[in-house]
Design a protein around this motif. Structure first.
Motif, short mmCIF file in Angstrom:
data_model
loop_
_atom_site.label_atom_id
_atom_site.label_comp_id
_atom_site.label_asym_id
_atom_site.label_seq_id
_atom_site.Cartn_x
_atom_site.Cartn_y
_atom_site.Cartn_z
N TYR A 51 10.79 43.67 -39.19
CA TYR A 51 10.58 44.08 -40.70
C TYR A 51 9.36 44.87 -40.39
O TYR A 51 7.89 43.53 -40.34
N THR A 52 9.24 45.89 -39.93
CA THR A 52 8.16 46.21 -39.94
C THR A 52 6.51 46.05 -41.07
O THR A 52 6.49 45.95 -40.16
N THR A 53 7.78 46.58 -42.08
CA THR A 53 6.37 46.83 -43.92
C THR A 53 5.94 45.42 -44.26
O THR A 53 5.02 45.05 -45.05
N ILE A 54 6.87 44.23 -43.68
CA ILE A 54 5.93 43.09 -43.58
C ILE A 54 5.05 42.42 -41.95
O ILE A 54 4.75 41.56 -42.07
N CYS A 55 5.35 42.95 -41.38
CA CYS A 55 4.27 42.57 -40.12
C CYS A 55 3.17 43.06 -39.20
O CYS A 55 2.66 44.07 -40.02
N GLU A 56 3.01 42.23 -39.17
CA GLU A 56 1.14 41.79 -39.04
C GLU A 56 0.74 41.56 -37.74
O GLU A 56 1.28 40.39 -37.70
N SER A 57 -0.42 42.01 -37.64
CA SER A 57 -0.98 41.20 -35.85
C SER A 57 -2.03 40.72 -35.49
O SER A 57 -2.69 41.79 -36.10
N ARG A 58 -2.69 39.73 -34.91
CA ARG A 58 -3.64 40.30 -34.43
C ARG A 58 -4.28 39.60 -32.44
O ARG A 58 -2.99 38.92 -31.75
N ILE A 59 -4.91 40.34 -32.37
CA ILE A 59 -5.52 39.94 -30.69
C ILE A 59 -7.01 39.42 -30.49
O ILE A 59 -7.34 40.02 -31.59
N THR A 60 -7.17 38.76 -29.72
CA THR A 60 -7.88 38.06 -29.74
C THR A 60 -8.32 37.85 -28.24
O THR A 60 -7.47 37.63 -27.41
N PHE A 61 -9.24 38.63 -27.88
CA PHE A 61 -9.00 38.46 -25.92
C PHE A 61 -10.83 38.08 -25.55
O PHE A 61 -12.11 39.05 -25.88
N GLU A 62 -11.25 36.89 -24.85
CA GLU A 62 -12.43 36.88 -24.09
C GLU A 62 -13.74 36.41 -25.48
O GLU A 62 -14.61 37.76 -25.44
N GLY A 63 -12.97 35.93 -26.58
CA GLY A 63 -13.99 35.76 -27.24
C GLY A 63 -14.13 36.80 -28.88
O GLY A 63 -15.11 36.30 -29.57
N LYS A 64 -13.77 37.80 -28.46
CA LYS A 64 -13.04 38.76 -29.73
C LYS A 64 -11.55 38.96 -30.26
O LYS A 64 -11.02 38.54 -29.38
N THR A 65 -12.17 39.49 -31.43
CA THR A 65 -10.88 39.27 -31.91
C THR A 65 -10.83 41.11 -32.68
O THR A 65 -11.66 41.58 -33.28
N TRP A 66 -9.32 41.37 -33.19
CA TRP A 66 -9.15 42.80 -33.24
C TRP A 66 -7.23 42.52 -34.20
O TRP A 66 -6.94 41.52 -34.00
N GLU A 67 -7.87 42.63 -35.33
CA GLU A 67 -6.27 41.79 -36.29
C GLU A 67 -5.93 43.56 -37.05
O GLU A 67 -6.96 43.68 -37.65
N SER A 68 -5.16 43.46 -38.05
CA SER A 68 -4.76 44.27 -38.98
C SER A 68 -4.99 44.25 -40.62
O SER A 68 -5.26 42.32 -40.34
N ASP A 69 -5.43 44.62 -41.15
CA ASP A 69 -5.95 44.65 -42.51
C ASP A 69 -4.89 43.77 -43.34
O ASP A 69 -5.56 42.69 -43.44
N ASP A 70 -4.07 43.72 -43.41
CA ASP A 70 -3.54 42.35 -43.63
C ASP A 70 -2.98 41.10 -43.42
O ASP A 70 -1.84 40.24 -43.78
#
Length: 280
Positions: A51-70
């Motif tokens: 379900y690509t349209t409702i799928c979001e991701s977040r990555i945490t690596f060595e104390g820093k975080t990247w995540e998709s807008d929603d």
């Protein structure tokens, strides 16, 4: 003629393969830093899911975080740790923002957990290789000159206690006859899961079962055997004497439904139990 179910499965496998292809292309550049890698990764990870349209991701690596807008935490979540040189350096989380359809207790396909594990493994291998090269360069030249992915050199890790416990937990789950014992899933919790186990630490296992009395007695006996064997192994390694190394926690459907005891750790946002194996 290919029926619709088979066709849908083939389409899902195609999306997963395309995601891994994008990952391989991304990691083919040896000079990318974490910001560049993870900024791109959170963009295309959802494209590999059902379900690509409702799928979001977040990555945490060595104390820093990247995540998709929603991105936001929801009950529909997959997690996979990023290991660099066998040390947990971060994690990747994928969440569905709404419920579409549950199958076998999950909104995710089994292949999607495998996909996420593969992505996390390749990311960990990438940084390990870059930091290994940087370490060798430092030994040769005496000068550290690396980009973001080589900035932190590999560190000696004398503490192996959690590592061999983790390997044994995986081996135990692989060898278990889940049908015979009435086991639905086995999870890892505690200090081994969190890579903080010391020489006297237990190996904490969480077993979700629907066993009858006879199955339960056999299950406990089976784990008792493992526990004593691992205790002897730990004695030979460390000199610490224990009466058994496995701390076994048993939960049922009732515990999960009522949120009792250790059952709350399954799917928890903070310090969740790590799935080792689920019954087919």
């Amino acid at each position: 003629m290919i029926n619709s179910i088979v066709l849908q499965r083939l389409k899902e496998r195609e999306k997963e393969l395309n995601t891994l292809y994008r990952l391989s292309s991304l990691l083919s550049d040896p000079d990318l830093n974490p910001k560049a890698i993870f900024g791109e990764l959170i963009r295309f990870i959802p494209l590999g899911f059902q379900y690509t349209t409702i799928c979001e991701s977040r990555i945490t690596f060595e104390g820093k975080t990247w995540e998709s807008d929603d991105y936001r935490e929801t009950p529909w979540l997959l997690v996979s740790d990023i290991l660099v040189d066998n040390n947990t350096s971060g994690e990747i989380r994928v969440a569905y923002t709404q419920l579409i359809e549950m199958q076998h207790g999950s909104q995710f396909l089994p292949e999607e957990q495998k996909l996420l594990n593969t992505i996390a493994e390749r990311i960990g291998d990438y940084f390990f290789q870059q930091r290994l090269k940087n370490s060798l360069k430092l030994l040769e030249t005496g000068n550290e000159n690396g980009n973001g992915n080589g900035k932190v050199l590999l560190k000696p890790d004398p503490d192996q206690h959690w590592k061999w416990r983790y390997r044994m937990a995986e081996r135990i789950s692989e060898l278990m006859d889940m049908e015979r014992f009435g086991v639905k899933a086995i999870y890892l919790i505690g200090s081994t899961k969190n890579a903080t186990a010391g020489p006297a630490s237990d190996l904490d296992l969480l077993v979700y079962h629907q066993s009858d009395e006879q199955q339960l007695n056999c299950l406990r006996s089976w784990f008792d055997g493992w526990s004593l064997c691992l205790s002897e192994e730990n004695l030979q390694r460390t000199g610490y004497q224990t009466g058994g190394l496995i701390d076994l926690h048993l939960i049922t459907d009732k515990d999960i439904h009522e949120g009792n005891s250790y059952a709350v750790m399954i799917g928890a946002v903070n310090d969740p139990a790590r799935l080792l194996r689920k019954a087919d």
